[in-house]
Design a protein around this motif. Structure first.
Motif, mmCIF file in Angstrom:
data_model
loop_
_atom_site.group_PDB
_atom_site.id
_atom_site.type_symbol
_atom_site.label_atom_id
_atom_site.label_comp_id
_atom_site.label_asym_id
_atom_site.label_seq_id
_atom_site.Cartn_x
_atom_site.Cartn_y
_atom_site.Cartn_z
ATOM 1 N N ARG A 49 0.849 -1.194 0.000
ATOM 2 C CA ARG A 49 0.000 0.000 0.000
ATOM 3 C C ARG A 49 0.885 1.245 0.000
ATOM 4 N NH1 ARG A 49 -1.549 2.724 4.323
ATOM 5 N NH2 ARG A 49 -1.042 0.968 5.689
ATOM 6 N N HIS A 50 0.636 2.138 -0.961
ATOM 7 C CA HIS A 50 1.404 3.377 -1.030
ATOM 8 C C HIS A 50 0.601 4.422 -1.788
ATOM 9 C CE1 HIS A 50 2.471 3.309 -5.357
ATOM 10 N NE2 HIS A 50 2.357 1.999 -5.218
ATOM 11 N N GLU A 51 1.019 5.662 -1.682
ATOM 12 C CA GLU A 51 0.389 6.776 -2.389
ATOM 13 C C GLU A 51 1.427 7.558 -3.185
ATOM 14 O OE1 GLU A 51 -1.662 9.086 0.511
ATOM 15 O OE2 GLU A 51 -3.097 7.492 1.014
ATOM 16 N N ALA A 52 2.475 6.904 -3.595
ATOM 17 C CA ALA A 52 3.579 7.562 -4.274
ATOM 18 C C ALA A 52 3.216 7.937 -5.705
ATOM 19 C CB ALA A 52 4.806 6.655 -4.277
ATOM 20 N N LEU A 110 6.785 -16.199 -8.907
ATOM 21 C CA LEU A 110 5.816 -15.668 -9.853
ATOM 22 C C LEU A 110 6.418 -14.521 -10.650
ATOM 23 C CD1 LEU A 110 2.728 -15.507 -7.469
ATOM 24 C CD2 LEU A 110 3.464 -17.405 -8.900
ATOM 25 N N ALA A 111 6.026 -14.433 -11.928
ATOM 26 C CA ALA A 111 6.493 -13.315 -12.747
ATOM 27 C C ALA A 111 5.845 -12.012 -12.306
ATOM 28 C CB ALA A 111 6.183 -13.591 -14.219
ATOM 29 N N ALA A 112 4.543 -12.071 -11.986
ATOM 30 C CA ALA A 112 3.802 -10.871 -11.595
ATOM 31 C C ALA A 112 3.907 -10.650 -10.087
ATOM 32 C CB ALA A 112 2.338 -10.985 -12.020
ATOM 33 N N SER A 113 5.101 -10.402 -9.606
ATOM 34 C CA SER A 113 5.333 -10.224 -8.183
ATOM 35 C C SER A 113 4.923 -8.819 -7.734
ATOM 36 C CB SER A 113 6.812 -10.430 -7.880
ATOM 37 O OG SER A 113 7.572 -9.397 -8.480
ATOM 38 N N PRO A 114 4.696 -8.617 -6.434
ATOM 39 C CA PRO A 114 4.423 -7.260 -5.939
ATOM 40 C C PRO A 114 5.539 -6.287 -6.292
ATOM 41 C CG PRO A 114 3.881 -8.886 -4.257
ATOM 42 C CD PRO A 114 4.566 -9.631 -5.358
ATOM 43 N N LEU A 115 6.785 -6.739 -6.272
ATOM 44 C CA LEU A 115 7.898 -5.866 -6.599
ATOM 45 C C LEU A 115 7.862 -5.456 -8.063
ATOM 46 C CD1 LEU A 115 10.312 -4.584 -5.239
ATOM 47 C CD2 LEU A 115 11.667 -6.598 -5.822
ATOM 48 N N ARG A 116 7.482 -6.371 -8.913
ATOM 49 C CA ARG A 116 7.369 -6.050 -10.343
ATOM 50 C C ARG A 116 6.277 -5.013 -10.573
ATOM 51 N NH1 ARG A 116 8.351 -8.863 -15.302
ATOM 52 N NH2 ARG A 116 7.065 -8.008 -16.961
ATOM 53 N N ARG A 117 5.142 -5.174 -9.898
ATOM 54 C CA ARG A 117 4.052 -4.215 -10.055
ATOM 55 C C ARG A 117 4.466 -2.832 -9.568
ATOM 56 N NH1 ARG A 117 0.903 -8.528 -8.228
ATOM 57 N NH2 ARG A 117 0.566 -7.561 -6.190
ATOM 58 N N LEU A 118 5.185 -2.789 -8.442
ATOM 59 C CA LEU A 118 5.655 -1.505 -7.927
ATOM 60 C C LEU A 118 6.564 -0.804 -8.931
ATOM 61 C CD1 LEU A 118 6.584 -1.952 -4.153
ATOM 62 C CD2 LEU A 118 4.846 -0.465 -5.120
ATOM 63 N N ALA A 119 7.532 -1.539 -9.441
ATOM 64 C CA ALA A 119 8.481 -0.956 -10.388
ATOM 65 C C ALA A 119 7.770 -0.458 -11.643
ATOM 66 C CB ALA A 119 9.558 -1.966 -10.742
ATOM 67 N N SER A 120 6.782 -1.199 -12.104
ATOM 68 C CA SER A 120 6.045 -0.800 -13.304
ATOM 69 C C SER A 120 5.187 0.432 -13.033
ATOM 70 C CB SER A 120 5.168 -1.959 -13.788
ATOM 71 O OG SER A 120 5.951 -3.079 -14.139
ATOM 72 N N GLU A 121 4.490 0.449 -11.892
ATOM 73 C CA GLU A 121 3.621 1.575 -11.556
ATOM 74 C C GLU A 121 4.400 2.880 -11.412
ATOM 75 O OE1 GLU A 121 1.753 0.430 -7.953
ATOM 76 O OE2 GLU A 121 0.508 -1.127 -8.877
ATOM 77 N N LEU A 122 5.572 2.797 -10.822
ATOM 78 C CA LEU A 122 6.341 4.003 -10.508
ATOM 79 C C LEU A 122 7.326 4.393 -11.596
ATOM 80 C CD1 LEU A 122 7.133 3.322 -6.739
ATOM 81 C CD2 LEU A 122 5.311 4.734 -7.694
#
Length: 334
Positions: free
Chosen positions: A142-145, A188-200
């Protein structure tokens, strides 16, 4: 930004050793004893990335950034790079297992394929796997960055660190106090870290330190195989993120010192971390290694607090053939 691109850190010796900055698309490692400025260097590298228009993610396993590093250094580094660096803290959250029905990944893949086939929708197997990966996630961040920014994510626990990389595992203590790790779900390929990097739109991922969570848990000799397995799972996923998202990864690590041979200093973590990092640098105090035969990357800096940055592994240089002078000033690491 291609593979040959670099992210400047503002540390002259490190940028010169990497021919312009941290290499995008691979893992770089800086190791050394405590108190030499490795964390200040990491924070500075993140601020420099933001100043270049990219987000940076710091996995703070030692929980020191928000309490001490950021309050003291952020304003100084922002002024140095002429950029207001926005720092956001993220929180790890786990969905209670009691609130969801537990199904295996294979069951989910079968159900998704059946539903898509029934609707007459064409798909690729990789799309199906990515969808299953996303639906299987239990750990969320959870973040608001808003990019570009610096995101701080505290992850002192080994299982949380692995979960960020898409690995669900369990720890087991066997007879004799040996700690084993049991894989419950493949990475998993779709890891939380991957989603973070993509979003930001992140281009820099920092582990500070990568070794800390493993050092306290896998201290006994009989637990070293489990330590190696856990490290390998996280690092292999980090390397995949490097390649697919164009990330530069900076892994900070403690030093393992041979008590009978003080010059024998190696990164904590053994061969696993050493093999994954394509660029490895040792930060040390003067006098720990002889300078004869090694070429300086930059001129000597005045002051008793000067450190030495040694090139331990480099695709184009011999081990310990080059070194650079590093100083910590009021403006950061120079």
């Amino acid at each position: 930004m291609g593979f040959s691109a670099r992210l400047k850190t503002g540390c002259e010796a490190l940028d010169l050793a990497c021919e312009g900055g941290l290499v995008v698309g691979t893992i770089s490692q800086v190791f050394g004893e405590k108190g030499l400025g490795k964390s200040i260097l990491s924070l500075q590298a993140a601020c420099s990335a933001v100043a270049q228009g990219y987000s940076a993610i710091i996995l703070d396993t030692e929980q020191s950034y928000a309490s001490s590093l950021v309050p003291y250094w952020l304003s100084r580094l922002s002024a140095r790079f002429s950029c207001e660096v926005c720092v956001e803290r993220a929180a790890l959250e786990r969905e209670p297992k009691a609130h969801r029905r537990r199904v295996s990944r294979s069951q989910l893949l079968t159900a998704l394929a059946g539903a898509l086939n029934g609707l007459g929708i064409s798909y690729h197997e990789e799309q199906l796997r990515l969808a299953a990966d996303a639906l299987c996630q239990e750990l969320t961040v959870r973040h608001e960055a808003k990019p570009p920014c610096m995101l701080l994510l505290e992850a002192p626990d080994v299982l949380d660190l692995l979960a960020l990389h898409g690995v669900e595992a369990a720890l087991e203590v066997t007879g004799g106090g040996r700690v084993d790790i049991r894989l419950k779900r493949a990475p998993l390929a779709a890891s939380p870290l991957r989603r973070l990097a993509s979003e930001l739109g992140a281009k820099l991922l920092i582990y500070d330190s990568f070794s800390s969570p493993f050092k306290g848990l896998f201290g006994a000799t009989q637990s070293l195989p489990a330590r190696s397995a856990a490290m390998a799972m996280a690092l292999s996923h980090a390397q995949r993120l490097c390649s697919e998202l164009g990330l530069a990864v900076l892994a900070i690590s403690h030093a393992s010192i041979n008590p009978t041979q003080p010059f024998d200093r190696r990164p904590y973590g053994g061969l696993v971390l050493g093999h994954e990092a394509k660029f490895v640098f040792e930060l040390s105090r003067p006098g720990l290694r002889g300078l004869q035969g090694a070429e300086p990357l930059n001129s000597a800096r005045e002051g008793e607090g000067a450190r030495l940055l040694w090139v331990c592994r480099h695709p184009a240089l011999r081990d310990y053939s080059r070194f650079g002078y590093v100083s910590i000033t009021e403006a950061g690491v120079v």
